[in-house]
Structures are given as C-alpha cells and as structure tokens.
Design a protein around this motif. Structure first.
Motif, PDB file in Angstrom:
ATOM      1  N   ALA A 133       3.685  10.003  -6.742  1.00 58.53           N
ATOM      2  CA  ALA A 133       4.609  10.388  -7.811  1.00 58.53           C
ATOM      3  C   ALA A 133       3.846  10.716  -9.089  1.00 58.53           C
ATOM      4  CB  ALA A 133       5.622   9.269  -8.061  1.00 58.53           C
ATOM      5  N   ARG A 134       2.839   9.893  -9.392  1.00 59.65           N
ATOM      6  CA  ARG A 134       2.020  10.145 -10.589  1.00 59.65           C
ATOM      7  C   ARG A 134       1.281  11.470 -10.459  1.00 59.65           C
ATOM      8  NH1 ARG A 134      -2.971   9.912 -12.164  1.00 59.65           N
ATOM      9  NH2 ARG A 134      -3.766   9.093 -10.213  1.00 59.65           N
ATOM     10  N   LEU A 135       0.698  11.712  -9.279  1.00 57.01           N
ATOM     11  CA  LEU A 135      -0.017  12.967  -9.050  1.00 57.01           C
ATOM     12  C   LEU A 135       0.932  14.163  -9.097  1.00 57.01           C
ATOM     13  CD1 LEU A 135      -2.551  11.971  -6.242  1.00 57.01           C
ATOM     14  CD2 LEU A 135      -3.041  12.444  -8.643  1.00 57.01           C
ATOM     15  N   LYS A 171       0.835  -1.202   0.000  1.00 59.02           N
ATOM     16  CA  LYS A 171       0.000   0.000   0.000  1.00 59.02           C
ATOM     17  C   LYS A 171       0.871   1.254   0.000  1.00 59.02           C
ATOM     18  CE  LYS A 171      -4.113  -1.876   2.235  1.00 59.02           C
ATOM     19  NZ  LYS A 171      -4.935  -1.878   3.453  1.00 59.02           N
ATOM     20  N   ALA A 172       1.935   1.205   0.775  1.00 62.09           N
ATOM     21  CA  ALA A 172       2.842   2.352   0.820  1.00 62.09           C
ATOM     22  C   ALA A 172       3.498   2.566  -0.541  1.00 62.09           C
ATOM     23  CB  ALA A 172       3.900   2.153   1.905  1.00 62.09           C
ATOM     24  N   GLU A 173       3.902   1.455  -1.183  1.00 60.04           N
ATOM     25  CA  GLU A 173       4.494   1.564  -2.514  1.00 60.04           C
ATOM     26  C   GLU A 173       3.475   2.098  -3.513  1.00 60.04           C
ATOM     27  OE1 GLU A 173       5.906  -2.369  -3.279  1.00 60.04           O
ATOM     28  OE2 GLU A 173       7.784  -2.065  -2.192  1.00 60.04           O
ATOM     29  N   GLU A 200       3.698  14.341 -10.878  1.00 58.10           N
ATOM     30  CA  GLU A 200       3.996  14.561 -12.295  1.00 58.10           C
ATOM     31  C   GLU A 200       2.820  15.241 -12.988  1.00 58.10           C
ATOM     32  OE1 GLU A 200       6.696  14.319 -14.297  1.00 58.10           O
ATOM     33  OE2 GLU A 200       7.666  14.090 -12.352  1.00 58.10           O
ATOM     34  N   GLN A 201       1.618  14.775 -12.668  1.00 61.15           N
ATOM     35  CA  GLN A 201       0.413  15.383 -13.250  1.00 61.15           C
ATOM     36  C   GLN A 201       0.320  16.852 -12.822  1.00 61.15           C
ATOM     37  OE1 GLN A 201      -3.154  13.344 -12.120  1.00 61.15           O
ATOM     38  NE2 GLN A 201      -4.465  14.581 -13.413  1.00 61.15           N
ATOM     39  N   TYR A 202       0.589  17.117 -11.542  1.00 63.09           N
ATOM     40  CA  TYR A 202       0.556  18.494 -11.039  1.00 63.09           C
ATOM     41  C   TYR A 202       1.598  19.341 -11.758  1.00 63.09           C
ATOM     42  CZ  TYR A 202       1.569  22.391  -7.946  1.00 63.09           C
ATOM     43  OH  TYR A 202       1.825  23.633  -7.450  1.00 63.09           O
ATOM     44  N   ARG A 203       2.795  18.796 -11.905  1.00 65.19           N
ATOM     45  CA  ARG A 203       3.859  19.544 -12.593  1.00 65.19           C
ATOM     46  C   ARG A 203       3.478  19.816 -14.038  1.00 65.19           C
ATOM     47  NH1 ARG A 203       9.145  16.446 -10.143  1.00 65.19           N
ATOM     48  NH2 ARG A 203       9.156  17.531  -8.136  1.00 65.19           N
ATOM     49  N   ALA A 204       2.886  18.813 -14.698  1.00 67.14           N
ATOM     50  CA  ALA A 204       2.452  19.009 -16.085  1.00 67.14           C
ATOM     51  C   ALA A 204       1.360  20.078 -16.153  1.00 67.14           C
ATOM     52  CB  ALA A 204       1.949  17.694 -16.673  1.00 67.14           C
ATOM     53  N   GLN A 205       0.413  20.019 -15.226  1.00 60.54           N
ATOM     54  CA  GLN A 205      -0.653  21.028 -15.211  1.00 60.54           C
ATOM     55  C   GLN A 205      -0.090  22.406 -14.900  1.00 60.54           C
ATOM     56  OE1 GLN A 205      -3.445  19.512 -12.346  1.00 60.54           O
ATOM     57  NE2 GLN A 205      -4.512  18.233 -13.829  1.00 60.54           N
ATOM     58  N   LEU A 206       0.878  22.456 -13.989  1.00 62.57           N
ATOM     59  CA  LEU A 206       1.504  23.727 -13.656  1.00 62.57           C
ATOM     60  C   LEU A 206       2.234  24.302 -14.865  1.00 62.57           C
ATOM     61  CD1 LEU A 206       2.162  25.816 -11.467  1.00 62.57           C
ATOM     62  CD2 LEU A 206       4.175  24.448 -10.894  1.00 62.57           C
TER      63      LEU A 206
END
Length: 179
Positions: free
Chosen positions: A68-70, A59-61, A72-78
């Motif tokens: 990490a996916r979120l 679960k932790a992994e 990256e998604q946040y960085r892409a949206q930013l």
C-alpha cells in the motif's frame, strides 16, 4: 476340578481383577509417556505452527502495508511525473512560440533591410541616371544651341554654365507645374 472349571467360567460383565491391575498399570505408563514426552512435543509443534501462522499473518499484513505504501508512492510519483510532463510541454510550447516570434521578427528585419537596401540602390541608380541624362541633355542642348545660334559653344566652362542654367530652368518649371 469343578471348582477350576467354575473359575474358568467367569461373569462376562465383571472383568478379571488381575487384568484390571495390568490394564491400569499399562494405562498409567502410557499416560506418563504421553504426558512426559508426546504432549510437550505436540505442544511445541502446535506452538510453532501457531507462531508460523501468526508470523505469516504478520508478514502478510506487513507486506500488504508495504504494498500500500509503495502504491501510494507510485501514485505520487506518477502524479509528479504527469505534472512535470505537463510543465515540460508548456515550456516547450512557450519556447516554440518564442522561437516563432523571434524568427518572425528576424524575417521582418531582414525584409526591411532588403527593402531599404533596394530603395537605396534604386535611389543611387536614379541619381546616376539623372546625372547621365543631365550630361547627355546638356551636350545635346549645347549642340542644338550651337546650331541655332550659329556660334561655337566649345568653351567648356561656358558650356557647363549654359547647361546648368538650362537644367535649373527645366527643374523650376517642372516644380512650378506640379504645384
């Protein structure tokens, strides 16, 4: 009695065989109970604990992978938002420049229109003044000529013809003097 006394005395190194039998039976019962009931429950508890730990690790992994996916998604949206903001800023600057040019063009057109209207107004006033001066000069000229000649130039048609001739001569001499 001496014999019982001797039996009561025993060797401390060698145990009594009856106690050994009772001890072995009790040990066997204890082992049976431990193997049959206690060890399976302990094994189940340990297995559940291992599964919980492994599940927690998984679960932790998964949570870390999701984070990490979120991220990256946040960085892409930013990055997309920053690009969009830059594009909007550029469009606003271009629009402002276009509006400024339009306003300048309209102001120049208005200025040119006002100047043209002023010139037309001045030309119309000039023509009116010239016409008024011609009439006054003609009337004065006729009056002066009448006094000089001594005859009455009261006939209006004759008066106008004389005035027109006089003014044309003035304009001709004025135009010749400019050249």
């Amino acid at each position: 009695m001496a014999h019982t006394y001797l039996a009561a005395e025993h060797n401390p190194i060698l145990p009594i065989w009856q106690e050994m039998v009772v001890g072995l039976v009790a040990f066997g019962v204890l082992c049976y109970v431990l193997i049959k009931f206690v060890f399976p429950r302990m094994e189940a508890t340990f297995q559940a604990r291992v599964e919980a730990i492994e599940g927690g690790i998984k679960k932790a992994e998964q949570a870390q992978a999701e984070a990490a996916r979120l991220l990256e998604q946040y960085r892409a949206q930013l990055a997309e938002a920053q690009t969009e903001a830059a594009r909007i800023r550029d469009e606003a600057r271009a629009d402002a420049e276009g509006i400024r040019r339009d306003l300048l063009a309209k102001a120049q057109e208005e200025r040119d229109r006002i100047i043209a209207a002023g010139r037309e107004s001045l030309a119309a006033e000039r023509q009116g003044i010239i016409q008024q001066l011609r009439t006054e000069v003609g009337a004065l000229a006729v009056d002066l000529a009448s006094r000089i000649v001594g005859e009455s130039l009261a006939d209006e048609a004759r008066q106008r013809g004389t005035v027109e001739r006089f003014l044309n001569e003035l304009e001709t001499s004025s135009a010749a003097g400019r050249r």
